[in-house]
Write a protein that holds these residues in place. Structure first.
Motif, mmCIF file in Angstrom:
data_model
loop_
_atom_site.group_PDB
_atom_site.id
_atom_site.type_symbol
_atom_site.label_atom_id
_atom_site.label_comp_id
_atom_site.label_asym_id
_atom_site.label_seq_id
_atom_site.Cartn_x
_atom_site.Cartn_y
_atom_site.Cartn_z
ATOM 1 N N ALA A 46 12.404 -18.758 -39.580
ATOM 2 C CA ALA A 46 13.758 -19.111 -39.619
ATOM 3 C C ALA A 46 14.343 -18.637 -41.117
ATOM 4 O O ALA A 46 13.794 -19.264 -42.092
ATOM 5 N N MET A 47 15.181 -17.927 -41.135
ATOM 6 C CA MET A 47 15.650 -17.174 -42.525
ATOM 7 C C MET A 47 17.011 -17.971 -42.719
ATOM 8 O O MET A 47 17.808 -17.242 -42.208
ATOM 9 N N SER A 48 17.103 -18.582 -43.899
ATOM 10 C CA SER A 48 18.430 -19.147 -44.442
ATOM 11 C C SER A 48 19.066 -18.506 -45.120
ATOM 12 O O SER A 48 20.321 -18.332 -45.405
ATOM 13 N N GLY A 49 18.327 -17.240 -45.905
ATOM 14 C CA GLY A 49 18.844 -16.477 -46.872
ATOM 15 C C GLY A 49 18.671 -17.171 -48.355
ATOM 16 O O GLY A 49 18.746 -16.504 -49.374
ATOM 17 N N CYS A 56 8.464 -16.886 -47.828
ATOM 18 C CA CYS A 56 7.669 -16.971 -46.514
ATOM 19 C C CYS A 56 7.817 -15.691 -45.595
ATOM 20 O O CYS A 56 6.739 -15.301 -45.167
ATOM 21 N N ALA A 57 8.848 -15.213 -45.446
ATOM 22 C CA ALA A 57 9.301 -13.893 -44.632
ATOM 23 C C ALA A 57 8.280 -12.726 -45.435
ATOM 24 O O ALA A 57 7.719 -12.065 -44.645
ATOM 25 N N GLY A 71 12.200 -12.738 -37.127
ATOM 26 C CA GLY A 71 13.193 -13.409 -38.020
ATOM 27 C C GLY A 71 14.222 -14.111 -36.913
ATOM 28 O O GLY A 71 14.928 -13.631 -36.239
ATOM 29 N N LEU A 72 14.668 -15.255 -37.473
ATOM 30 C CA LEU A 72 15.679 -16.172 -36.888
ATOM 31 C C LEU A 72 16.716 -16.631 -37.844
ATOM 32 O O LEU A 72 16.359 -17.221 -39.020
ATOM 33 N N MET A 73 18.133 -16.339 -37.703
ATOM 34 C CA MET A 73 19.172 -16.738 -38.412
ATOM 35 C C MET A 73 19.768 -17.753 -37.446
ATOM 36 O O MET A 73 20.349 -17.452 -36.359
ATOM 37 N N LEU A 74 19.856 -18.837 -37.977
ATOM 38 C CA LEU A 74 20.717 -20.070 -37.158
ATOM 39 C C LEU A 74 21.773 -20.894 -37.654
ATOM 40 O O LEU A 74 21.756 -22.020 -38.220
ATOM 41 N N PRO A 75 22.879 -19.853 -37.981
ATOM 42 C CA PRO A 75 23.830 -20.504 -38.551
ATOM 43 C C PRO A 75 24.575 -21.563 -37.721
ATOM 44 O O PRO A 75 24.505 -21.617 -36.458
ATOM 45 N N GLU A 76 25.272 -22.566 -38.177
ATOM 46 C CA GLU A 76 26.164 -23.314 -37.630
ATOM 47 C C GLU A 76 27.608 -23.522 -38.504
ATOM 48 O O GLU A 76 27.977 -22.834 -39.407
ATOM 49 N N GLN A 77 28.336 -24.453 -37.986
ATOM 50 C CA GLN A 77 29.851 -24.465 -38.688
ATOM 51 C C GLN A 77 30.047 -24.587 -39.976
ATOM 52 O O GLN A 77 30.832 -24.377 -40.830
ATOM 53 N N ASP A 78 28.904 -25.332 -40.616
ATOM 54 C CA ASP A 78 28.907 -25.507 -42.074
ATOM 55 C C ASP A 78 28.079 -24.653 -42.946
ATOM 56 O O ASP A 78 27.997 -24.656 -44.037
ATOM 57 N N SER A 80 27.366 -21.229 -44.934
ATOM 58 C CA SER A 80 27.921 -20.105 -45.561
ATOM 59 C C SER A 80 27.631 -18.849 -44.721
ATOM 60 O O SER A 80 26.461 -18.529 -44.726
ATOM 61 N N SER A 81 28.545 -17.827 -44.776
ATOM 62 C CA SER A 81 28.417 -16.492 -44.065
ATOM 63 C C SER A 81 27.564 -15.794 -45.245
ATOM 64 O O SER A 81 26.862 -14.830 -44.681
ATOM 65 N N PHE A 82 27.811 -16.158 -46.418
ATOM 66 C CA PHE A 82 26.817 -15.413 -47.402
ATOM 67 C C PHE A 82 25.498 -15.526 -47.155
ATOM 68 O O PHE A 82 24.608 -14.796 -47.234
ATOM 69 N N SER A 83 24.959 -16.825 -46.763
ATOM 70 C CA SER A 83 23.416 -17.052 -46.348
ATOM 71 C C SER A 83 23.139 -16.066 -45.192
ATOM 72 O O SER A 83 21.935 -15.614 -45.481
ATOM 73 N N GLU A 84 23.811 -16.196 -44.299
ATOM 74 C CA GLU A 84 23.445 -15.275 -43.048
ATOM 75 C C GLU A 84 23.413 -13.920 -43.382
ATOM 76 O O GLU A 84 22.319 -13.250 -43.172
ATOM 77 N N ASP A 85 24.238 -13.240 -44.341
ATOM 78 C CA ASP A 85 24.449 -11.924 -45.007
ATOM 79 C C ASP A 85 23.125 -11.503 -45.706
ATOM 80 O O ASP A 85 22.431 -10.800 -45.726
ATOM 81 N N ARG A 86 22.613 -12.707 -46.595
ATOM 82 C CA ARG A 86 21.579 -12.258 -47.469
ATOM 83 C C ARG A 86 20.164 -12.345 -46.299
ATOM 84 O O ARG A 86 19.382 -11.384 -46.766
ATOM 85 N N ALA A 87 20.261 -13.291 -45.569
ATOM 86 C CA ALA A 87 18.926 -13.409 -44.554
ATOM 87 C C ALA A 87 18.839 -11.888 -43.737
ATOM 88 O O ALA A 87 17.924 -11.219 -43.497
#
Length: 197
Positions: A46-49, A56-57, A71-78, A80-87
């Motif tokens: 699970a990659m948060s960025g 770990c990755a 890899g899994l990116m698991l965003p939610e409403q709180d 940051s889109s920046f975290s998903e972008d980095r991951a």
């Protein structure tokens, strides 16, 4: 030599290691734990960025190669889109397969945001979804016992804070804990689907 001195501080030579050798040692342990102990074919990350999941990755790719790391990116409403972008950049850089699954609808259906926001509104009745909030530890600078404060930011940028009573603190934490539990559920689904750890 121990990592700590008698004073409880880390000693200066703590990071005097051969990083490549240490990464190889960790990768070998991962292969043994996943292949022999767990009898799985690869790993889910699970990659948060952030730094932890990124390291770990990279270690997982070193241990198993790109074909056996998912890899899994698991965003939610709180999130940051920046975290998903980095991951996403890291997953592409490492050459691993990955998917993005937004868990916000599941969290909303369980009441995660509603329970959290209800507790916040006890302290700030005008709080709405356009506001930001976080819990911070306070008290240590004054030499007092630590306690928790709720800090909110209005859509206009005004910062407000209040000491968190135990009931509201526990409700906010309980609601927020839904997030890691749902993330783990999604991780286990993909691990079972692929026979991965």
């Amino acid at each position: 030599m121990s990592q700590e001195t008698k004073s409880g501080k880390l000693h200066a030579g703590l990071f005097d290691i051969d990083y490549g050798t240490e990464a190889d040692r960790i990768a070998a342990w991962m292969r043994h734990a996943v292949g022999r102990d767990l009898r799985r074919r690869g790993v889910i990350i699970a990659m948060s960025g952030g730094i932890d999941s990124s390291v770990c990755a990279a270690l997982a790719v070193r241990a198993f190669g790109t074909e056996k790391v998912f890899g899994l990116m698991l965003p939610e409403q709180d999130s940051s889109s920046f975290s998903e972008d980095r991951a996403t950049v890291l997953a592409k850089h490492l050459g691993i397969n990955f998917t993005v699954e937004n868990i916000a609808p599941t969290l909303a259906a369980l009441g995660c945001y509603r329970w959290r926001d209800d507790a916040i509104r006890v302290l700030f009745p005008e709080y709405t979804s356009g506001w930001k909030s976080k819990i911070v530890v306070a008290g240590q600078k004054e030499g007092a016992f630590n306690y928790f404060k709720l800090v909110v930011q209005t859509p206009a940028g005004e910062i407000r804070e209040v000491r968190l009573p135990p009931k509201e603190y526990m409700q906010i934490v309980a609601a927020t804990n839904y997030k890691q539990r749902i993330r783990k559920t999604v991780e286990y689904f993909h691990a079972d689907r692929l026979n991965y750890a």
